[in-house]
Enzyme design. Sequence first.
Site, PDB file in Angstrom:
ATOM      1  CB  SER A 119     -16.257  19.691   2.691  1.00 37.00           C
ATOM      2  OG  SER A 119     -15.685  19.845   4.048  1.00 37.00           O
TER       3      SER A 119
ATOM      4  NE  ARG B 112     -17.271  13.532   9.301  1.00 43.35           N
ATOM      5  CZ  ARG B 112     -16.064  13.320   8.902  1.00 43.35           C
ATOM      6  NH1 ARG B 112     -15.606  12.240   8.655  1.00 43.35           N
ATOM      7  NH2 ARG B 112     -15.314  14.410   8.416  1.00 43.35           N
TER       8      ARG B 112
ATOM      9  CD  GLU C 245     -10.429   3.680   5.840  1.00 43.46           C
ATOM     10  OE1 GLU C 245      -9.926   4.039   4.788  1.00 43.46           O
ATOM     11  OE2 GLU C 245     -11.580   3.524   5.759  1.00 43.46           O
TER      12      GLU C 245
ATOM     13  N   GLY D  95       0.865  -1.145   0.171  1.00 43.92           N
ATOM     14  CA  GLY D  95      -0.068   0.173   0.025  1.00 43.92           C
ATOM     15  C   GLY D  95       0.794   1.300  -0.048  1.00 43.92           C
TER      16      GLY D  95
END
Lengths: 664, 248, 210
Positions: A284, A337, A453, A40
């Site tokens: 955003s 969120r 992540e 990665g």
Amino acid sequence: MSLKNNVPEGPLADKWTKYKSTMNLVAPNNKRRIEIIVVGTGLAGASAAATLGELGYQVKCFTFHDSPRRAHSIAAQGGINAAKNYQNDGDSAYRLFYDTIKGGDYRSREANVHRLAEVSTEIIDQCVAQGVPFAREYGGLLANRSFGGVQVSRTFYARGQTGQQLLIGAYQALSRQIARGSVTMYNRHEMLDLVKVDGKARGIICRNLLTGEIERFAAHCVVLATGGYGNVFYLSTNAMASNVTAAWKSVKKGALMANPCYTQIHPTCIPVSGEYQSKLTLMSESLRNDGRVWVPNKVSDAEAIQRGEKNALDIPEEDRDYYLERRYPAFGNLVPRDVASRAAKVACDEGKGVSKTGLAVFLDFASAIERYGKAEALMAGISNPSKEKITELGRAVIKKKYGNLFQMYEKITGENPYKLPMKIYPAVHYTMGGIWVDYNLQTNVPGLFALGESNFSDHGANRLGASALMQGLADGYFVIPYTIGQFLSKEIRTPAIDPNGPEFIQAEKEVKEKINQLMGIQGNQSVESFHRKLGKIMWEYCGMARNAEGLKKGRQMIRDLRKEFYSDVFIPGTNDEYNPELEKAMRVADFLELGEVMMVDALNREESCGGHFREEHQSEEGEAKRNDADYTYVAAWEWNEENPILHKEDLVFENVELKTRSYK
Amino acid sequence: MKLTLKIWRQKNQSSKGAFESYQVEADEHMSFLEMLDVLNEQLISEKKSPVAFEHDCREGICGTCNLVIDGRPHGPSQGTTTCQLHMRSFKDGDTIHIEPFRARSFPIIKDLVVDRTAFDRIIQSGGYVSVNTGQAQDGNAIPIEGNTAAKAFDSATCIGCGACVAACPNGSAMLFTSAKVQHLGLLPQGKVEHKSRVQKMVAQMDKEGFGFCSNVGACEAECPKEISIDNIAAMNRGFVGSMFSTEE
Amino acid sequence: MSLTGLFLITFLLVHLIGNLQLLAGDEGQAFNIYSDFMANNPLIQGISKGLYLFILLHAIQGLMMAWKNKKAKTSKYAGGRGSGSWASKNMALLGTLVLAFMFIHMGDFWYKIKFDSNSINAVSYAGLDHEIKDVYSKVMETFKNPIFVVAYLIGLIALAFHLGHGFQSAFQTLGLRHKKYTPAINFVGLAFAILIPLGFAILPLYMFFN
């Protein structure tokens, strides 16, 4: 299996400093002989490969893209947090640590998060030195902005392209090492298996995506930085090729998948417009500073809008439900969120959605335009300005603040958001879950590390805005270069690993068999159609709200779909050529297993926390109810075809007190 | 809307390619790539080989998507990547030509997929600041004027897609190279190595077989990030300067 | 490319100013004296050697560049014409036309003046102690032939387009680009590209119709 998190002793704030200065090192002459595989090239992978190369290790770095610069970190918009306290507003490493723990709904590991907060400041320095053009004030000093869920201004940014600029910085550092020969770069190579020798991770098997050749690579240890698995939902803000394959193959070789059910659903994305939709685009979070979220009060109005007979402007003020302001007066449109996403779902479930599909809510800038317009008129000395003048002035202010986002919205939807309110809907954005790692970022497989992540470590059950970039770079630049020594210092007598050893031959054989199996099915349905079906199941039963019944049903549906996949998928072309359909098939095959584990994890976790909302566990007002007594642990799953096996790591909070999050 | 697509099909680098015609039914809200997805689903259902094209983020930032649409890299919309181009830019009944980026330094891999690793090698030749992790001073130690930072940012927005090379009748990589040179050269952190960086990157660019710049300006017109040829002029200035430098 | 180009541009200006004496209306006296001066002054002769060298350099460089650029590009696009002006993409073609024109032009006059004295009559003027060549009459004679006039016009149109791109391009290549001055340079370039070839074109036309 007992999970040892290897968190060092001592007071929280001293742990990392003390640990760093006492950990085992690898001398330069030995580093030259030690090989490391990094999979990665996003923020975590590129920064790790570059830094390990600088230190003198022999690094082999892999990406399935045509260039390391394409990794999906590039798409991050908002910014990167750092506890610099340049604004003198009371920020500190402790405060960043505390915000992150709280934002994560008390489901992350204290010591890891504190380390993250500590090194955050160094990241900014490093990036500036590399030439990252962060936004600056007129005086030439670094600028900051605020993000959701915190009370200080600690987000550094480069317009709406912070991820791009940070990744290019890391990519350039990596390029420099490639030129020096300390890193060997393998583009268009996809990792398809992990190779273990005597229980330690010693190499990987890759498919050369140009030729289809299966290749073996050996090293003293393997570092995964392969990102998140949001694409299991098919529609997400992730890039089309983002996948779980490298991580999942490692899980199948013994690594554990931790908290896979923690998924971040971002509230402000452009809604789905049709069946053909291939991905979702984020707008955003900053828009919620000025935009007001609403749906019509009456279902009849909503239905008229859905049929295209009315538009937003036809709904009078008294018939609008500004539901976030109504439900959460203290935070209003700026709730975190997870809360905002769930509230949008509730409104649409009541039949008040405002697009053709009924799955959208309005994000309205009209009152901000009016407010700014009036202020501008006042400053310009215009007395009794006309309504048109106010609108004109107000739109100019909005354009200055969000112009590029408004433009992007118009490009995609064909609607002018200055005139009509935006339509938005939540979408899968980030996965907090990932491979289980200890304090050293090492998995339970010795010699296998996971960064960014792809690991589960720092965000608990919900990630705060602008923290993903921070974690990726912290892991790559400032954590793994130290902690990898804990493992490698014991490997200095290990000679170069032989890629022709029996374990490698065996793993290669298995990969080839798997490919032949898939190519041999020659069924009737495309890979894409399976991925779409899987996504729908995941979204329906393991999305914004989950319940036991649905999860059980969803799990069974995935098992059925998996069976169907292995009997009816059609992959055109051959293995020994450039074949994107085959690449996709390998990835979807892994999603079909991961999806099931996510259902199992969500079913196991009898509480609501962060991104994981179980309908059975909510207060009377519909707020999430955590169960700290029974679920203050990390659920790490070992793969098993019949029933995944649960391993627990208890989360111990010595420094913060567990509270209920309230935004009312 | 019904469309006729004329798509370049080429099995691999060594084989000869040709245009093939396809009919596809599209929706005006689709993105251009979603329209190609529909075509590929159609081809797969007929057990034919789908069209290979590259794409990833589909939000205009990763630089993976390419395609030359009716003679223009990234198609007819100004400042837009192919993935952000939507079908409402076309009309029912249109015939659309789709072909790969063409340049000797971007060999075709298959159909519409090209190899752009030459760009990576140009960056590797000097497109960085030589600083190791941990060597940095405080981020605010050197103030950088807001305008300068903004200008560096404008150059740094390059997504490395290669549209500049594809658009250039000379297959020149000057816009790409100069944008990187300018991004780093404008900042105090990158200034130190500026002269040697220009020379090394230009030398690598030539080695890769890119053409010379003859100031046609097509690169600037087609750049999805609207990067200016001011960068090229500035790099030329730097290059002339570096030739008169007494340093190696 | 840019430096040689800019030198040739200054030459064009000087050359035009000299040639405009053809229009002096004095039966060619001024022009003939000027021709004689240009042909015999040692300093001018030195400069002209340099000029030939620059023309050669400019042409060789240009052709080499065109060759390399052609190699760098594999083929053209089918679906439409890309961005950029036609002239900017066809500088080599235009340059070759201009070069061909120059050979014709020099064959007509320069070669004859230098090496074929018999083809040009001599003329004497009061105040001059020797006879000089009547280049003026030669020019008159040449431009009575419509084929020459057309050939010259084609050459000059090619020159106009070549200059149209070349003038501002030279500044860009040298890195002389500026927010304020570049539009001015572009304007001057455009004016130059129109006026200079136009000025030259007036001569054969004037001669032909007079």
